[in-house]
Scaffold this active site. Sequence first.
Site, PDB file in Angstrom:
ATOM      1  N   CYS A  54       0.832  -1.164   0.005  1.00  0.00           N
ATOM      2  CA  CYS A  54      -0.069   0.073  -0.201  1.00  0.00           C
ATOM      3  C   CYS A  54       0.924   1.237   0.051  1.00  0.00           C
ATOM      4  CB  CYS A  54      -1.028   0.053   1.356  1.00  0.00           C
ATOM      5  SG  CYS A  54      -0.024  -0.306   2.777  1.00  0.00           S
TER       6      CYS A  54
HETATM    7  N1  LIG Z   1      -4.312  -4.166   5.281  1.00  0.00           N
HETATM    8  C1  LIG Z   1      -3.733  -3.290   4.366  1.00  0.00           C
HETATM    9  O1  LIG Z   1      -4.103  -2.098   4.127  1.00  0.00           O
HETATM   10  C2  LIG Z   1      -3.121  -4.116   3.330  1.00  0.00           C
HETATM   11  C3  LIG Z   1      -2.581  -3.424   2.085  1.00  0.00           C
HETATM   12  C4  LIG Z   1      -1.802  -4.135   1.222  1.00  0.00           C
HETATM   13  C5  LIG Z   1      -1.649  -5.297   1.423  1.00  0.00           C
HETATM   14  N2  LIG Z   1      -1.656  -6.033   2.472  1.00  0.00           N
HETATM   15  C6  LIG Z   1      -1.397  -7.431   2.699  1.00  0.00           C
HETATM   16  O2  LIG Z   1      -2.285  -8.183   2.397  1.00  0.00           O
HETATM   17  C7  LIG Z   1      -2.399  -9.444   3.293  1.00  0.00           C
HETATM   18  C8  LIG Z   1      -3.598  -9.646   4.197  1.00  0.00           C
HETATM   19  O3  LIG Z   1      -3.821  -8.348   4.932  1.00  0.00           O
HETATM   20  P1  LIG Z   1      -4.859  -8.049   5.872  1.00  0.00           P
HETATM   21  O4  LIG Z   1      -4.716  -6.589   6.350  1.00  0.00           O
HETATM   22  O5  LIG Z   1      -6.184  -8.566   5.470  1.00  0.00           O
HETATM   23  O6  LIG Z   1      -4.543  -9.045   7.205  1.00  0.00           O
HETATM   24  P2  LIG Z   1      -5.428  -9.655   8.400  1.00  0.00           P
HETATM   25  O7  LIG Z   1      -6.673  -8.881   8.404  1.00  0.00           O
HETATM   26  O8  LIG Z   1      -4.537  -9.698   9.615  1.00  0.00           O
HETATM   27  O9  LIG Z   1      -5.710 -10.969   7.784  1.00  0.00           O
HETATM   28  C9  LIG Z   1      -4.669 -12.045   7.319  1.00  0.00           C
HETATM   29  C10 LIG Z   1      -5.232 -13.396   7.259  1.00  0.00           C
HETATM   30  O10 LIG Z   1      -5.580 -13.910   8.509  1.00  0.00           O
HETATM   31  C11 LIG Z   1      -6.573 -14.519   8.679  1.00  0.00           C
HETATM   32  N3  LIG Z   1      -7.226 -13.571   9.770  1.00  0.00           N
HETATM   33  C12 LIG Z   1      -6.682 -12.672  10.455  1.00  0.00           C
HETATM   34  N4  LIG Z   1      -7.506 -12.050  11.273  1.00  0.00           N
HETATM   35  C13 LIG Z   1      -8.435 -12.581  11.413  1.00  0.00           C
HETATM   36  C14 LIG Z   1      -9.730 -12.509  12.047  1.00  0.00           C
HETATM   37  N5  LIG Z   1      -9.828 -11.582  13.248  1.00  0.00           N
HETATM   38  N6  LIG Z   1     -10.794 -13.316  12.000  1.00  0.00           N
HETATM   39  C15 LIG Z   1     -10.643 -14.004  10.855  1.00  0.00           C
HETATM   40  N7  LIG Z   1      -9.544 -14.260  10.198  1.00  0.00           N
HETATM   41  C16 LIG Z   1      -8.496 -13.432  10.508  1.00  0.00           C
HETATM   42  C17 LIG Z   1      -7.347 -14.461   7.451  1.00  0.00           C
HETATM   43  O11 LIG Z   1      -7.166 -15.932   6.768  1.00  0.00           O
HETATM   44  P3  LIG Z   1      -8.287 -16.862   6.762  1.00  0.00           P
HETATM   45  O12 LIG Z   1      -9.554 -16.224   6.072  1.00  0.00           O
HETATM   46  O13 LIG Z   1      -7.916 -18.100   6.041  1.00  0.00           O
HETATM   47  O14 LIG Z   1      -8.509 -17.113   8.309  1.00  0.00           O
HETATM   48  C18 LIG Z   1      -6.511 -13.608   6.561  1.00  0.00           C
HETATM   49  O15 LIG Z   1      -6.437 -13.951   5.394  1.00  0.00           O
HETATM   50  C19 LIG Z   1      -0.988  -9.234   4.347  1.00  0.00           C
HETATM   51  O16 LIG Z   1      -0.066  -9.894   3.591  1.00  0.00           O
HETATM   52  C20 LIG Z   1      -0.649  -7.874   4.194  1.00  0.00           C
HETATM   53  O17 LIG Z   1       0.622  -7.704   4.061  1.00  0.00           O
HETATM   54  C21 LIG Z   1      -2.458  -5.547   3.256  1.00  0.00           C
END
Ligand SMILES: NC(=O)c1ccc[n+]([C@@H]2O[C@H](COP(=O)([O-])OP(=O)(O)OC[C@H]3O[C@@H](n4cnc5c(N)ncnc54)[C@H](OP(=O)(O)O)[C@@H]3O)[C@@H](O)[C@H]2O)c1
Length: 317
Positions: free
Chosen positions: A136
Amino acid sequence: MATAAIIGTAGYVGQETLDRVLAHPELELVALGSDTFAGQPAARLDPRLDASIPPFVTNADAAASGSDAIFLCLAHGEAAAFEPPAGAVVVDLSGAHRLTDPALAQAWYDAVPGAWSYGLPELYPPQGRLIANPGCYATAALLALGPLAGVTDGAVIDAKSGVSGAGKSLTASSHAGFVLENLSPYAVGTHRHAPEIAQQLGFAVCFVPHLLPVRRGLLATCYVQTDADVRELLDAAYDDCTAVRVLAEGVAPELSRVQGTDTAELGVFTDGATGTAIVICALDNLGKGAAGQAVQNANLALGLEPTAGLRLSGVLV
Ligand SMILES: NC(=O)c1ccc[n+]([C@@H]2O[C@H](COP(=O)([O-])OP(=O)(O)OC[C@H]3O[C@@H](n4cnc5c(N)ncnc54)[C@H](OP(=O)(O)O)[C@@H]3O)[C@@H](O)[C@H]2O)c1
């Protein structure tokens, strides 16, 4: 219609990607992967998701669904271990496949799964079917600085992001008690998006991210020394782009105009005292900084309309 699967849907990025895929006129969602919610209806994630949407399956089952496009929305360690199915377009939204130098990948991500095609559609369109979606912060910095790569050899990037940038899991630094009424720098001089930005620009950058007390949105202010006409270069780079807009002289980007959208705004200024060029980029970390850009990349790889499924406009208040 091309078919799509999402892997890791329970996180913020997965949830945002699901929203784009459901709105996409040329993609049909056939598998909704989540190891957290496998076996449960889509409404477990959001009660507005009705029974016409496929229920959650495990991430392994979603990967084996035979879909034309797979959106990998996992943490970088799990994404590094993912085996892409033959023939599918796979867009990895994590950082696992972004860095081309194995030593840098090992140092910053503790894994060397191999680089995939770095896809930032306006500047570096993806090649082939395995695509590394940019970070991002990197997206904002590169949109501001990419067109200047030939006319400068350094930049300072001061960037700020809303708390959703840290993902859904609660940590001490994403707790409301820490975030609200606060503005905190973090990973000062040690953020893993710095080598990613440098890789694409061809020179090192001084990068300091900050945590903003808002849910979503990211703004990067980039300082550059150059004799070139910065506005002319940016105008030329984004002249025919739908998702990236160079604002008129004197107009500054704002989070409120890009929050909830897949667009980015750029503002161009010159510091009167030092002559430093200042390029400011605002985007939504979950939109153009993640899900929106992933769908753009998939559209290009699948030969679909480049901006199909994207949210191109927001609300002002
Ligand atoms: N957040 C941003 O702004 C952003 C921007 C660009 C790239 N990214 C990248 O994209 C990837 C995903 O980011 P994210 O922000 O989506 O991370 P996240 O919310 O921590 O989710 C990551 C994974 O963990 C599981 N998970 C985490 N927390 C959860 C909860 N409370 N309830 C249920 N499942 C949960 C899910 O897998 P399951 O569904 O299989 O359980 C999910 O795919 C990372 O590698 C990050 O570096 C993030």
